[in-house]
Design an enzyme around this catalytic site. Structure first.
Site, PDB file in Angstrom:
ATOM      1  N   SER A  57       0.843  -1.192   0.000  1.00  0.00           N
ATOM      2  CA  SER A  57       0.000   0.000   0.000  1.00  0.00           C
ATOM      3  C   SER A  57       0.878   1.242   0.000  1.00  0.00           C
ATOM      4  O   SER A  57       2.094   1.170   0.066  1.00  0.00           O
ATOM      5  CB  SER A  57      -0.881   0.020   1.242  1.00  0.00           C
ATOM      6  OG  SER A  57      -0.092   0.298   2.380  1.00  0.00           O
ATOM      7  N   LYS A  58       0.230   2.360  -0.082  1.00  0.00           N
ATOM      8  CA  LYS A  58       0.964   3.620  -0.123  1.00  0.00           C
ATOM      9  C   LYS A  58       1.841   3.808   1.110  1.00  0.00           C
ATOM     10  O   LYS A  58       2.824   4.536   1.078  1.00  0.00           O
ATOM     11  CB  LYS A  58      -0.023   4.780  -0.216  1.00  0.00           C
ATOM     12  CG  LYS A  58      -0.808   4.772  -1.510  1.00  0.00           C
ATOM     13  CD  LYS A  58      -1.965   5.758  -1.433  1.00  0.00           C
ATOM     14  CE  LYS A  58      -2.887   5.592  -2.614  1.00  0.00           C
ATOM     15  NZ  LYS A  58      -3.702   4.367  -2.507  1.00  0.00           N
ATOM     16  N   ARG A  59       1.491   3.154   2.181  1.00  0.00           N
ATOM     17  CA  ARG A  59       2.257   3.298   3.408  1.00  0.00           C
ATOM     18  C   ARG A  59       3.650   2.694   3.287  1.00  0.00           C
ATOM     19  O   ARG A  59       4.537   3.008   4.057  1.00  0.00           O
ATOM     20  CB  ARG A  59       1.534   2.619   4.567  1.00  0.00           C
ATOM     21  CG  ARG A  59       0.117   3.062   4.753  1.00  0.00           C
ATOM     22  CD  ARG A  59      -0.388   2.666   6.131  1.00  0.00           C
ATOM     23  NE  ARG A  59       0.194   3.499   7.171  1.00  0.00           N
ATOM     24  CZ  ARG A  59      -0.444   4.499   7.757  1.00  0.00           C
ATOM     25  NH1 ARG A  59      -1.660   4.798   7.407  1.00  0.00           N
ATOM     26  NH2 ARG A  59       0.143   5.215   8.703  1.00  0.00           N
ATOM     27  N   ASP A  60       3.806   1.796   2.319  1.00  0.00           N
ATOM     28  CA  ASP A  60       5.096   1.129   2.169  1.00  0.00           C
ATOM     29  C   ASP A  60       6.065   1.910   1.303  1.00  0.00           C
ATOM     30  O   ASP A  60       6.949   1.346   0.681  1.00  0.00           O
ATOM     31  CB  ASP A  60       4.884  -0.270   1.574  1.00  0.00           C
ATOM     32  CG  ASP A  60       4.034  -1.135   2.484  1.00  0.00           C
ATOM     33  OD1 ASP A  60       4.529  -1.465   3.564  1.00  0.00           O
ATOM     34  OD2 ASP A  60       2.893  -1.437   2.124  1.00  0.00           O
ATOM     35  N   GLY A  61       5.869   3.212   1.284  1.00  0.00           N
ATOM     36  CA  GLY A  61       6.812   3.998   0.515  1.00  0.00           C
ATOM     37  C   GLY A  61       6.350   4.246  -0.898  1.00  0.00           C
ATOM     38  O   GLY A  61       5.216   4.611  -1.140  1.00  0.00           O
TER      39      GLY A  61
END
Length: 446
Positions: free
Chosen positions: A219-223
């Site tokens: 997801s976007k949280r992973d960079g």
RNA sequence: GGUCCCAUCGUCCAGAGGUCUAGGACACCGCCCUUUCACGGCGGCGACACGAGUUCAAAUCUCGUUGGGACUGCCA
């Protein structure tokens, strides 16, 4: 005679090409090229709210950046077009009407529902996951466990994913559907529709998911999300290509660093892994470095230039020949284009050297002997080339009771402003005798 | 909760019943090379989730358990 392979990548233009999509696109491309088949790009823009032309363009740009070219698509008309779902509405309506006429679908609240039958065994042989079977009553269920009929045409007149994908894959003559594993659970629903319409179903090959460090769907949280962010982070198209190809697959010959052509030649859908893969940046870094090492320096130069600019370095006064030669001098140092640009900055700017180094590191007592040596090197070293300089230095050190290290380090500092660099004589050689003299003079070492 | 999928070193992959005291790569740790760093070379650390079963023999087959994931939208 087997029929010609036709695969497709069908992104929804609700965002840029992210790494998971790139992975799917890559495997489709690999299989199409490997089998001499056709790679179709279809835009699934049935979500009126979130789809935009900009994202569609961005996805195509991302694919081009990775070197994934398609044979048919919105911008490449073929006999199965149009390639945008929003332009195929008539088709969806036509088959929906057929289903209604056959009493396999009905209209309710302005939408059209497909009747999910009970007691039917749905099965298929996935090219990577093997045999999978689900009972029709389990294909689509409500929270209370009752069968849930599938919406095929939404209230706004647009088809839903599970329906449109069937109509399109069939009418576009797609015979091999390669997509993410998150779709394997959708397959039974789609098979029900294929069956109701009397369509022959394609082969399916689901690909393992790519997970983040947290082991959850990326997801976007992973960079980084968009492949362009990987470009900005310093990765080469070939680096990302190579890295992604290794997620869920590995060539039979065991080689991990390969070119596009080699990947195409070795690719096998049957050897794709089932286990979801965690994206490991360290490995990407390594592969990227290897790809930078083998890349033609003239081509690499064009990629590095913008990164130099980002560092505020003006390389316009140098020839491409000098610049690519400078990159060559770096000898494979640096894992990303960002690092390579940064590590090589002293080849195009003496100011950056002065800004981080002022010769104060040098032991004052040693200055006289250093001056004597550097003057000799500049004036007497016959050929301004690596091995000649090294030999000259070695001999001089021997004759004057000094060591290679004592003479080389201050030279490195003065030339690069760094304690770490390629071989100092390689640097001096690339910089040229005059520039070397200029830099030494600036630091009062000559 | 339900349905489906998955399960070998920290991570990515080899391994398709015996050649496995499980192999490679990345990362990590040593040593070597060396004017520094990188590269390269050498070595080290490190895994078959668990339990039954089938078999002369299982990492490989079967079942179960556990763990993880995906899906469960008139999103795709």
């Amino acid at each position: 005679m087997t029929e010609k392979i036709r695969v497709r990548f069908a992104p929804s233009p609700t965002g840029s090409l992210h790494i998971g999509g790139a992975h799917t696109a890559l495997f489709n491309w690999l299989w199409a090229r490997r089998s001499g088949g056709t790679f179709v790009l279809r835009i699934e823009d049935t979500d009126r709210e979130r789809s935009t032309p900009e994202y569609e363009q961005s996805i195509m740009d991302g694919m081009k950046w990775m070197g994934l070219d398609w044979d048919e698509g919105p911008d490449k008309p073929g006999e199965y077009g149009p390639y945008r779902q929003s332009e195929r509405i008539d088709l969806y309506n036509k088959y929906a009407q057929l289903l209604i006429d056959n009493n396999q679908a009905y209209e309710l609240d302005g939408a059209i529902f497909f009747k999910v039958p009970a007691g039917k065994k749905i099965e298929f042989d996935d090219m990577v996951y093997g045999h999978i079977e689900v009972m029709s009553e389990n294909a689509s269920v409500n929270q209370d466990g009752t069968i849930k009929d599938i919406v095929i045409i939404k209230k706004d007149g647009m088809p839903t994913y599970n329906y449109a994908v069937v109509i399109d894959d069939f009418t576009m003559n797609i015979n091999t559907v390669i997509r993410g594993e998150d779709h394997i659970i959708n397959t039974p629903k789609q098979l029900l529709i294929y069956d109701a319409l009397g369509f022959k179903a394609p082969k399916f090959a689901h690909l393992p998911m790519i997970l983040g460090k947290n082991k959850k769907k990326l997801s976007k949280r992973d960079g980084a999300t968009s492949v362009f962010e990987y470009h900005d982070l310093g990765y080469l198209p070939n680096g990302v290509f190579n890295f992604l190809a290794l997620l869920g697959w590995s060539p039979k010959n065991g080689e991990e660093i390969f070119t596009r052509d080699e990947a195409v030649a070795l690719f096998e859908l049957s050897s794709v892994t089932k286990k979801a893969a965690v994206l490991d940046i360290d490995k990407l870094n390594h592969i990227n470095q290897e790809q930078m090492k083998v890349m033609d320096k003239t081509k690499l130069l064009e990629i590095i230039k913008p990164f130099w600019s980002n560092l505020g370095l003006d390389f316009s006064q140098y020839t491409d020949s000098y610049l690519s030669s400078s990159l060559k001098t770096m000898g494979g140092r640096g894992q990303t284009t960002i690092q390579l640009a940064e590590f090589s900055d002293y080849f195009i700017s003496f100011d950056v050297v002065k800004s981080r180094y002022d010769a104060s590191e040098i032991d004052g007592e040693r200055i006289p002997i250093l001056k004597k040596f550097y003057k000799a090197l500049i004036d007497d070293c016959s050929v301004w080339e690596h091995s000649a300089m090294e030999e000259f230095t070695r001999n001089w050190a021997l004759e004057n009771g000094s060591t290679m290290k004592e003479l080389a380090m201050p030279l490195r500092w003065s030339l690069t402003g760094r304690k770490v660099s390629p071989g100092v004589f390689d640097v001096a050689s690339q910089l040229g005798r005059e520039e070397t003299k200029k830099r030494l003079t600036h630091f009062n070492l000559i």
